[in-house]
Motif scaffolding. Structure first.
Motif, PDB file in Angstrom:
ATOM      1  N   PRO A 264      24.492  83.368 -98.662  1.00 23.29           N
ATOM      2  CA  PRO A 264      23.878  83.758 -97.389  1.00 23.29           C
ATOM      3  C   PRO A 264      23.186  82.557 -96.753  1.00 23.29           C
ATOM      4  N   GLN A 265      23.201  82.502 -95.425  1.00 23.18           N
ATOM      5  CA  GLN A 265      22.467  81.435 -94.761  1.00 23.18           C
ATOM      6  C   GLN A 265      20.975  81.657 -94.983  1.00 23.18           C
ATOM      7  N   LYS A 266      20.239  80.585 -95.173  1.00 19.83           N
ATOM      8  CA  LYS A 266      18.789  80.641 -95.340  1.00 19.83           C
ATOM      9  C   LYS A 266      18.136  79.981 -94.129  1.00 19.83           C
ATOM     10  N   PHE A 267      16.905  80.406 -93.836  1.00 19.43           N
ATOM     11  CA  PHE A 267      16.274  79.956 -92.600  1.00 19.43           C
ATOM     12  C   PHE A 267      14.807  79.599 -92.816  1.00 19.43           C
ATOM     13  N   GLY A 268      14.300  78.808 -91.903  1.00 20.49           N
ATOM     14  CA  GLY A 268      12.874  78.570 -91.781  1.00 20.49           C
ATOM     15  C   GLY A 268      12.455  78.874 -90.358  1.00 20.49           C
ATOM     16  N   LEU A 269      11.166  79.081 -90.158  1.00 23.32           N
ATOM     17  CA  LEU A 269      10.600  79.205 -88.818  1.00 23.32           C
ATOM     18  C   LEU A 269       9.822  77.942 -88.526  1.00 23.32           C
ATOM     19  N   GLY A 270      10.226  77.223 -87.480  1.00 20.72           N
ATOM     20  CA  GLY A 270       9.532  76.009 -87.076  1.00 20.72           C
ATOM     21  C   GLY A 270       8.714  76.259 -85.821  1.00 20.72           C
ATOM     22  N   MET A 271       7.437  75.905 -85.869  1.00 20.14           N
ATOM     23  CA  MET A 271       6.541  76.023 -84.714  1.00 20.14           C
ATOM     24  C   MET A 271       6.026  74.631 -84.371  1.00 20.14           C
ATOM     25  N   LYS A 272       5.837  74.365 -83.097  1.00 18.74           N
ATOM     26  CA  LYS A 272       5.512  73.005 -82.669  1.00 18.74           C
ATOM     27  C   LYS A 272       4.568  73.026 -81.475  1.00 18.74           C
TER      28      LYS A 272
ATOM     29  N   VAL B  47      -0.724  70.531 -74.988  1.00 19.87           N
ATOM     30  CA  VAL B  47      -0.057  70.618 -73.686  1.00 19.87           C
ATOM     31  C   VAL B  47       1.223  71.454 -73.716  1.00 19.87           C
ATOM     32  N   ALA B  48       1.732  71.772 -74.904  1.00 21.96           N
ATOM     33  CA  ALA B  48       2.941  72.596 -74.979  1.00 21.96           C
ATOM     34  C   ALA B  48       3.031  73.251 -76.350  1.00 21.96           C
ATOM     35  N   TYR B  49       3.720  74.392 -76.399  1.00 17.33           N
ATOM     36  CA  TYR B  49       3.942  75.130 -77.658  1.00 17.33           C
ATOM     37  C   TYR B  49       5.327  75.745 -77.624  1.00 17.33           C
ATOM     38  N   GLY B  50       5.943  75.869 -78.780  1.00 18.06           N
ATOM     39  CA  GLY B  50       7.220  76.564 -78.881  1.00 18.06           C
ATOM     40  C   GLY B  50       7.566  76.843 -80.333  1.00 18.06           C
ATOM     41  N   ALA B  51       8.652  77.575 -80.531  1.00 19.44           N
ATOM     42  CA  ALA B  51       9.079  77.920 -81.884  1.00 19.44           C
ATOM     43  C   ALA B  51      10.574  78.192 -81.892  1.00 19.44           C
ATOM     44  N   ARG B  52      11.190  77.969 -83.046  1.00 16.39           N
ATOM     45  CA  ARG B  52      12.607  78.311 -83.227  1.00 16.39           C
ATOM     46  C   ARG B  52      12.901  78.385 -84.714  1.00 16.39           C
ATOM     47  N   ALA B  53      13.938  79.117 -85.038  1.00 22.02           N
ATOM     48  CA  ALA B  53      14.391  79.179 -86.425  1.00 22.02           C
ATOM     49  C   ALA B  53      15.206  77.939 -86.754  1.00 22.02           C
ATOM     50  N   ILE B  54      15.256  77.628 -88.047  1.00 22.12           N
ATOM     51  CA  ILE B  54      15.964  76.451 -88.549  1.00 22.12           C
ATOM     52  C   ILE B  54      16.921  76.917 -89.641  1.00 22.12           C
ATOM     53  N   SER B  55      18.160  76.471 -89.596  1.00 19.01           N
ATOM     54  CA  SER B  55      19.102  76.822 -90.668  1.00 19.01           C
ATOM     55  C   SER B  55      18.843  75.900 -91.860  1.00 19.01           C
TER      56      SER B  55
ATOM     57  N   SER C 290       4.416  77.755 -73.580  1.00 16.70           N
ATOM     58  CA  SER C 290       5.877  77.614 -73.701  1.00 16.70           C
ATOM     59  C   SER C 290       6.547  77.862 -72.353  1.00 16.70           C
ATOM     60  N   PHE C 291       5.744  78.285 -71.361  1.00 12.44           N
ATOM     61  CA  PHE C 291       6.216  78.523 -69.997  1.00 12.44           C
ATOM     62  C   PHE C 291       7.372  79.519 -69.976  1.00 12.44           C
ATOM     63  N   THR C 292       7.216  80.558 -70.823  1.00 18.92           N
ATOM     64  CA  THR C 292       8.239  81.586 -70.975  1.00 18.92           C
ATOM     65  C   THR C 292       8.160  82.599 -69.842  1.00 18.92           C
ATOM     66  N   ASN C 293       9.313  83.002 -69.347  1.00 15.10           N
ATOM     67  CA  ASN C 293       9.371  84.022 -68.304  1.00 15.10           C
ATOM     68  C   ASN C 293      10.652  84.834 -68.450  1.00 15.10           C
ATOM     69  N   HIS C 294      10.522  86.145 -68.378  1.00 12.55           N
ATOM     70  CA  HIS C 294      11.676  87.045 -68.345  1.00 12.55           C
ATOM     71  C   HIS C 294      11.504  88.024 -67.191  1.00 12.55           C
ATOM     72  N   GLU C 295      12.570  88.258 -66.465  1.00  6.76           N
ATOM     73  CA  GLU C 295      12.565  89.292 -65.426  1.00  6.76           C
ATOM     74  C   GLU C 295      12.347  90.648 -66.106  1.00  6.76           C
ATOM     75  N   GLU C 296      11.236  91.315 -65.757  1.00  2.07           N
ATOM     76  CA  GLU C 296      10.811  92.487 -66.514  1.00  2.07           C
ATOM     77  C   GLU C 296      11.651  93.726 -66.256  1.00  2.07           C
ATOM     78  N   SER C 297      12.404  93.771 -65.165  1.00  2.00           N
ATOM     79  CA  SER C 297      13.163  94.985 -64.853  1.00  2.00           C
ATOM     80  C   SER C 297      14.495  95.050 -65.591  1.00  2.00           C
ATOM     81  N   GLN C 298      14.893  93.974 -66.272  1.00  2.00           N
ATOM     82  CA  GLN C 298      16.174  93.967 -66.977  1.00  2.00           C
ATOM     83  C   GLN C 298      16.060  94.715 -68.304  1.00  2.00           C
TER      84      GLN C 298
END
Length: 548
Positions: free
Chosen positions: A207-215, A296-304, A458-466
């Motif tokens: 199985p693929q294994k993962f980590g969570l990276g935050m920055k 000044v910035a934040y984000g996160a993503r999974a790592i294989s 992270s300057f995240t934005n999603h159109e809320e009506s979708q």
């Protein structure tokens, strides 16, 4: 609902994802034949908007693709000058020397970069060669041909209502067909996940294994800044609760990248990866550096992290998986961008040969052979046991046994053979009753921050009506299983605060705040019941990382 009619466009190669793998493939295709019709579809609002990486870049992939990258002005300008490795205790640190480590573990000759900016520059090179790049175009579906091959993708569907029905401004999107489709979506991409399942590409693999990276990106006191300094740490605060570690990279303009990685095979559902990251910054060694500075910035993503033994078969009829869609991170080196670039180059060369020979929609077996037997395979083969040894024997076992195994692999053999990974990261989660809750200090608002405040950076934005792009297979499971048995780990493992359990008169209710999502895919990976399916929102939505 009646079947949607869409216009279609024909290309030689359709590439999903403008990351280092997809852009490398596009550039290489045009280097080989300027007349090939190549399109790159990127779900972010611009190229680089969804790119997050450490990153210390091994330039071997760039050297192979664009040998004169320096002359062409690539944003790869901060060479590594210092390379430090520390084992942290709660109040102190111990330096670990580099001499016991194999030579490939040295960062000499590597560069500290923003991969978002590297990808923006690569996109400029590709467009100058005639590649069509369309940002803000999420690929929501695969298109299959009459013989079961992948024929193309659906991109640019907009304007659905929250219930999934077409709204007044609905746009059905377009089908983009190619002789070959390259999926370079990054970790746990929704289309790659579908292809792996449909063609059973992980059969016989671990199985693929993962980590969570935050920055976070910080501006710090110039007196404390050391451009070109690279630090990696292990140990505190995770201890025995989880595998992982941290990094601090000093880039230009008095900025530092501060990152934290938690391996997602942890057992205790009370673990809160984001709060472990915030606690890490209060270690005296880190707090002294950041004091008086500004995040000044934040984000996160999974790592294989599965490595060689977890890589699925990479090709099926008409389609190839590139980069993190396969999982090409060298875990002890904490590097995968070079392999992503090399994979894009290899896929392009295999597709070019096939198209020249009059083929299309078959399996690009030459690509798979090059990845496994060439530079990528050699890079990953010699470190294949480090992560599973860490999982079995812990941090100290990894440093000693894993280090020994890397040395013997340099000589062409391993006393361990190939150590297998065990269960998936989701299956590693144990019932809450087996573990004690963990008490986390409250963020101070100066060095550490609450999740929602940080997500705004992270300057995240999603159109809320979708429609929510985070889909539940069974709406009852979050309360009846995840909360009842595992104390609701989704409210902790998500680094963006997407999931919460709200007390109502009739009992707890599971709420999905999809607007917060930074597209890390951790929920899709770690949910114990595997009940959450991450899909793409409409194009252009999500984080807008400036220079991650």
């Amino acid at each position: 609902m009646a079947e949607i009619e869409r216009e279609s466009m024909e290309y030689d190669v359709v590439i999903v994802g403008a990351g280092p793998a997809g852009l490398s493939a596009a550039i290489r295709l045009k280097q080989l034949d300027a007349d090939l019709n190549v399109v790159v579809l990127e779900k972010g609002s611009e190229v680089g908007a969804h790119i997050l990486s450490g990153a210390v870049l091994d330039p071997c992939g760039l050297n192979a693709l664009i040998p004169d990258w320096k002359e062409k002005g690539a944003p790869v300008t901060v060479p590594v000058k210092e390379d430090k490795f520390y084992l942290l205790g709660e109040a102190g640190k111990v330096g670990i020397p580099h001499w016991p480590m194999p030579p490939f573990m040295s960062n000499h000759g590597n560069y500290i970069v923003s991969m978002g900016n590297v990808c923006r520059w690569m996109a400029e090179q590709a467009e100058a060669m005639g590649v069509e790049i369309f940002p803000g175009m999420a690929c929501s579906e695969l298109v299959y041909g009459d013989n079961g091959e992948v024929k193309g993708v659906v991109a640019g569907e907009f304007g659905k209502e929250a219930d999934g029905t077409p709204g007044p401004a609905y746009e059905p999107g377009m089908e983009l067909h190619g002789k070959y489709v390259f999926l370079s979506e990054g970790v746990r991409g929704s289309l790659a996940k579908e292809v792996i399942a449909k063609y059973d590409l992980s059969a016989g693999k671990c199985p693929q294994k993962f980590g969570l990276g935050m920055k976070e990106i910080w501006e710090i006191d110039p007196a404390k800044h050391r451009e070109g300094r690279v630090e990696h740490t292990m140990g505190w605060p995770l201890g025995k609760n989880a595998g992982g570690g941290a990094f601090i990279y000093h880039i230009e303009n008095n900025q530092v990248y501060v990152g934290f990685v938690v391996h997602l095979n942890y057992k205790n559902p009370h673990l809160f990866p984001y709060m472990e990251f915030q606690r890490f910054k209060h270690h005296p060694h880190v707090a002294e550096l950041l004091e008086g500075g500004k995040r000044v910035a934040y984000g996160a993503r999974a790592i294989s992290e599965g490595g060689y033994q977890s890589m699925p078969k990479m090709v099926a009829p008409g389609v190839a998986l590139l980069g993190c869609s396969v999982g090409m991170v060298n875990v002890p080196r904490i590097k995968g961008n070079h392999n992503a670039m090399l994979s894009g180059k290899a896929a392009a060369e295999a597709a070019y040969e096939a198209i020249q020979a009059g083929r299309g929609s078959d399996e690009l077996t030459a690509y798979e052979t090059e990845v496994r037997d060439g530079a990528i395979g050699k890079d990953l083969w010699k470190v294949r046991n480090v992560k599973p040894i860490w999982s079995k024997y812990g941090l100290m076992g990894s440093l000693s046994l894993g280090g020994f195994d890397m040395w013997t692999n340099q000589l062409g053999f391993s006393l361990f053979g190939t150590v297998k990974h065990g269960k998936s990261d989701a299956a590693m989660t144990e019932p809450a009753e087996n573990h004690k809750p963990i008490d986390y200090p409250k963020p101070d608002g100066k060095i550490s921050f609450d999740r929602l405040t940080n997500v705004s950076f992270s300057f995240t934005n999603h159109e809320e009506s979708q429609p929510a792009h985070l889909k539940l297979k069974d709406a009852s499971v979050p309360v009846s299983v995840d909360l009842a048995k595992f104390a609701g780990p989704s409210q902790r493992y998500c680094p963006a605060g997407v999931y919460e359990f709200v007390e109502k008169e009739n009992g707890p209710e599971f709420v999905i705040n999809f607007q917060n999502c930074v597209h890390c895919k951790t929920c899709d990976i770690k949910d114990p019941a595997q009940n959450i399916n991450w899909t793409v929102p409409q194009g252009g939505d999500g984080p807008n990382y400036p220079n991650m």
